[in-house]
Design an enzyme around this catalytic site. Structure first.
Site, PDB file in Angstrom:
ATOM      1  CG  ASP A   1      -2.485   0.347   0.912  1.00  0.00           C
ATOM      2  OD1 ASP A   1      -2.586   1.415   0.467  1.00  0.00           O
ATOM      3  OD2 ASP A   1      -3.119  -0.512   1.435  1.00  0.00           O
TER       4      ASP A   1
ATOM      5  CG  ASP B   1      -4.439   5.716   1.021  1.00  0.00           C
ATOM      6  OD1 ASP B   1      -5.450   4.994   1.213  1.00  0.00           O
ATOM      7  OD2 ASP B   1      -4.094   6.630   1.614  1.00  0.00           O
TER       8      ASP B   1
ATOM      9  CD  GLU C   1      -8.782   5.185  -1.425  1.00  0.00           C
ATOM     10  OE1 GLU C   1      -9.694   4.748  -0.279  1.00  0.00           O
ATOM     11  OE2 GLU C   1      -7.985   5.773  -1.054  1.00  0.00           O
TER      12      GLU C   1
ATOM     13  CG  HIS D   1      -9.161  -1.417   4.291  1.00  0.00           C
ATOM     14  ND1 HIS D   1      -9.093  -1.262   2.981  1.00  0.00           N
ATOM     15  CD2 HIS D   1      -8.383  -0.338   4.797  1.00  0.00           C
ATOM     16  CE1 HIS D   1      -8.285  -0.096   2.649  1.00  0.00           C
ATOM     17  NE2 HIS D   1      -8.106   0.689   4.007  1.00  0.00           N
ATOM     18  CG  ASP D   2     -11.454   1.899   3.713  1.00  0.00           C
ATOM     19  OD1 ASP D   2     -10.998   1.941   4.899  1.00  0.00           O
ATOM     20  OD2 ASP D   2     -10.843   2.525   2.650  1.00  0.00           O
TER      21      ASP D   2
HETATM   22  C1  GLC Z   1      -7.742   5.310   2.219  1.00  0.00           C
HETATM   23  C2  GLC Z   1      -7.690   4.086   3.250  1.00  0.00           C
HETATM   24  C3  GLC Z   1      -8.356   4.045   4.231  1.00  0.00           C
HETATM   25  C4  GLC Z   1      -7.868   5.366   4.974  1.00  0.00           C
HETATM   26  C5  GLC Z   1      -7.644   6.671   4.081  1.00  0.00           C
HETATM   27  C6  GLC Z   1      -6.653   7.492   4.733  1.00  0.00           C
HETATM   28  O1  GLC Z   1      -9.056   5.707   2.031  1.00  0.00           O
HETATM   29  O2  GLC Z   1      -8.443   2.942   2.259  1.00  0.00           O
HETATM   30  O3  GLC Z   1      -8.459   3.130   5.154  1.00  0.00           O
HETATM   31  O4  GLC Z   1      -8.497   5.740   6.379  1.00  0.00           O
HETATM   32  O5  GLC Z   1      -7.267   6.400   2.843  1.00  0.00           O
HETATM   33  O6  GLC Z   1      -5.501   7.182   4.434  1.00  0.00           O
END
Ligand code: GLC
Ligand code: CA
Length: 606
Positions: A111, A218, A276, A353-354
């Site tokens: 990540d 991310d 993402e 995971h979100d």
């Molecule tokens: C992304 C991650 C999440 C995190 C956020 C801040 O959305 O998937 O889990 O809280 O970034 O880094």
């Protein structure tokens, strides 16, 4: 098939990049497997389960952040990009993980969290130490504003992700710094070229040199902010801070930054990238990121489907908003077709995971029978869609949301607690109840429960008598991997079967075109996939097709006319697979789909 050559939809023939056909599997290190009895999963634990993943048909492991971190956002707050959080292991453990993956023909991606660092990162400590520090400009600092009464105010009215303002006041230098997420996650200033160069070296090349195969990136579209920092329009009149994604998402220089990252770092290492991409609901906005010619990202996660059920993102996210099957289908159709005939590529996923668990959100886990049937139908759905498939740990055994009886004390996530505390402080009792209800379905916590490996105390995740960092699901004795490994008719067995079929018919499932049938139907989800490869020298008609029919209800439904849908002669269709247990499949139940049954038919002989 067997070869790694395929026909591009518009006739171009080329070598398919390996990552298009690969199955990715996300591991959340804290919750996967604890090897040393401290209640936290770790890299040696993951290594001990690589064969389990290999057997399932996983090609690439995506490991969520395992870097040095104060863990205020579970490692998405990094204080040292080049060190491993001690509870997760050491650099040597990562080296070994790379080796163990590679020796099985698998790959490993990490990540990459570079929109922000932890406030404990030495870069930020330097930056905040004085206004003249050489790293001052590596983060986004702004002087305060004052209202008419002379009260100090943040530089803009923007609301952050975890509730509250996007600005945090710093006493020492009397300025605010920007943080889109928590105050402990200051945003890096990508406008600063020296800062970008440091990110590429420190957070990327360091790991690529150690042999990893790429990154899940991310918050990939948030590096370029509007630099004039205007206030956002007031869209939530009773809220102090306003949603402002247009101020910091897909900003003016974003494509330039990502292209630079691709050409300077990812490309030279031949590293795979999946970004993402939140707050970007239009295909026309997404396409520039994933067009091969643009040389930005290999693929992205787009979120309109997985957001179904969430209320207004920035305020009422956890006020549950029920959705119809037709809207789910519409989103799938939009994102299945937007790359057709182009040089772009896309992903397929329904968990991470979100988010809450797919079987609890899109399926039906109200009885054991419906749970099993709908978990399998979700497997069939995901495995037949075009794009690169991503699974999230536990999805393959149908892991469920935490029990509804668990209280707020079992929720550990900074976002869940941010929203919960915000409504509690508002004193609005009704909204507190509504938020709790929403959290039970949507909270990020659900997917972070310890993996259910077996029926021993603590589900085989950690030793007996140890307090795991999150509570183990009450149901682990019935729902666990070891039980399902023994049974080919289990959810896990079915995932294994579907992943094999996905590869065997990759021209249809991974690369085919998608056509949604009966878009308005609120019970059945049906589509036709057509092969990317033309067979023989025939006309356009000579393409293999698959019809996917799924009953997304808890009642039996009449099966539509398969031959018509596939356009083949009567009796020309073949059943490739059904979610029913083997002994239940018979010609007599062809006409009716059982509750949550899914099937795939082909228009050619197997
Ligand atoms: C992304 C991650 C999440 C995190 C956020 C801040 O959305 O998937 O889990 O809280 O970034 O880094
Ligand atoms: Ca451990």
């Amino acid at each position: 098939m067997g070869s790694n050559f395929h026909h591009h939809p518009n006739g171009w023939v080329g070598k398919t990049p390996w990552w298009k056909d690969a199955v990715f599997y996300q591991v959340y290190p804290a919750s996967f497997k604890d090897s040393n009895g401290d209640g936290w999963g770790d890299i040696p634990g993951l290594i001990s389960k690589i064969d389990y993943l290999h057997q399932l048909g996983v090609d690439v492991v995506w490991l969520s952040p395992m870097f040095e971190s104060p863990q205020k956002d579970m490692g998405y707050d990094i204080s040292d990009y080049q060190a491993v959080y001690a509870r997760y292991g050491s650099l040597e453990d990562v080296d070994q993980l790379v080796e163990v993956c590679h020796s099985r023909g698998m790959k490993l991606i990490l990540d990459l969290v570079v929109n922000h660092t932890s406030d404990q990162h030495p870069w930020f400590k330097e930056s905040r130490s004085s206004k003249t520090n050489p790293k001052r400009d590596w983060y986004l600092w702004k002087p305060p504003r004052y209202d008419s009464a002379g009260n100090r105010m943040p530089p803009t009215n923007w609301r952050g992700y975890f509730a509250g303002s996007t600005w945090t006041w710093d006493e020492q230098t009397q300025e605010y710094y920007l943080n889109l997420y928590g105050p402990f996650q200051p945003d890096l200033n990508w406008e600063n070229a020296e800062c970008r160069a440091a990110i590429y070296d420190n957070a990327m090349r360091f790991w690529l040199d150690r042999g990893i195969d790429g990154f899940r990136i991310d918050t990939v579209n948030k590096y370029s902010k509007r630099t004039d920092f205007p206030d956002a329009p007031i869209t939530c009149p009773d809220a102090l801070h306003q949603p402002a994604p247009e101020m910091w998402c897909n900003g003016p220089r974003i494509h330039e930054f990502i292209h630079e990252m691709q050409t300077q770092v990812l490309g030279p290492y031949n590293a795979v990238s999946v970004g993402e991409l939140s707050n970007t609901p239009l295909p026309s906005q997404v396409f520039p990121y994933v067009s091969a010619a643009a040389r930005e990202l290999d693929m992205v996660f787009e979120f309109t489907m997985i957001r179904l059920g969430q209320g207004n993102m920035f305020h009422g996210k956890y006020i549950y908003d029920p959705f119809s099957l037709s809207s789910l289908k519409q989103h799938v159709a939009t994102w299945q077709t937007f790359i057709e005939g182009t040089d772009g590529w896309h992903t397929v996923f329904c968990e991470n995971h979100d988010n809450g668990r797919a079987v609890s959100r899109f399926g039906d886990d109200s009885t054991p029978e419906l749970w099993e049937a709908s978990a399998k139908t979700i497997a069939l759905w995901q495995a037949t869609l075009t794009g690169t498939l991503f699974l999230y740990q536990g999805q393959e055994i149908g892991m469920r949301n935490m029990p509804a009886s668990w209280g707020i004390e079992e929720y550990k996530d900074v976002e869940s607690l941010g929203f919960y505390n915000e409504v509690v402080e508002s004193g609005d009792r009704k909204r507190v109840e509504a938020t709790l209800h929403g959290l039970r379905i949507l909270a990020r916590d659900h997917s972070r429960l310890p993996f259910q490996w077996d029926d021993s105390p603590n589900s085989g995740f950690t030793e007996e008598g140890v307090d795991p960092w999150m509570r183990v699901h009450d149901q682990y004795r019935e729902l666990n991997a070891s039980e399902q490994l023994k049974n080919p008719d289990s959810v896990l067995g079915f995932y294994g079967k579907m992943l094999k079929l996905r590869k065997e018919y990759r021209d249809i499932f991974v690369h085919g075109t998608f056509k949604l049938l009966a878009p308005e139907d609120e019970s059945l989800f049906m589509y036709v996939k057509e092969s990317s490869v033309q067979v023989g020298l025939g006309s356009e008609g000579d393409r293999r097709k698959a019809l996917v029919v799924m009953n997304f209800t808890n009642r039996a439904q009449k099966c539509p006319n398969v031959g018509n849908a596939l356009g083949c002669r009567k009796g020309g269709e073949k059943l490739l697979v059904s979610t029913l247990r083997c002994e239940q499949v018979s010609p007599e139940n062809d006409a009716e789909l059982r509750p949550w049954e899914g099937r795939v038919y082909l228009n050619f002989d197997l």
